[in-house]
Scaffold this active site. Sequence first.
Site: not given
Length: 159
Positions: A17, A41, A90, A127
């Site tokens: 990040h 969440k 990514r 993460s």
Amino acid sequence: MRRAVCPGSFDPVTNGHLDIIARASKLYDVVHVAVMINKSKQGLFTVDERMDLLRQVTAEYGNVQVESFHGLLVDFCKEREIPAIVKGLRAVSDFDYELQMAQMNNGLSGVETLFVPTNPTYSFLSSSLVKEVAAWGGDVSHLVPPVVLQALTERLGRR
């Protein structure tokens, strides 16, 4: 003023990040780091804790503002007159989803999305993966800033 936003959940913020935020901070006068609030969440860290960690690890850039948001990212952008979203990619698998989001966001508001290829060092990093490895006692010290490692260690040690 050239402004952009780097959105995400940042639970927790990783070196991947930070790589994207640092690169965006060189291209834009102001970079808003928008921490997504998802009430459905339960994160490892609260939104306020994530924002505090982000402020600590981005302080050196000088042009990064950390905020939270709930709802549509394009609304966050409209309220702050931000014309660009910066997203790290990514792998090719990220592109498919992110392209759909970019096209939707542009269609809704005219906000452009810029894709930045992730540094190959962080191409596997997420993460979720950091949390899982850390929860099992694995060494994630090379994947997160020291202040985040400390917070992870304290949080997971209490579980």
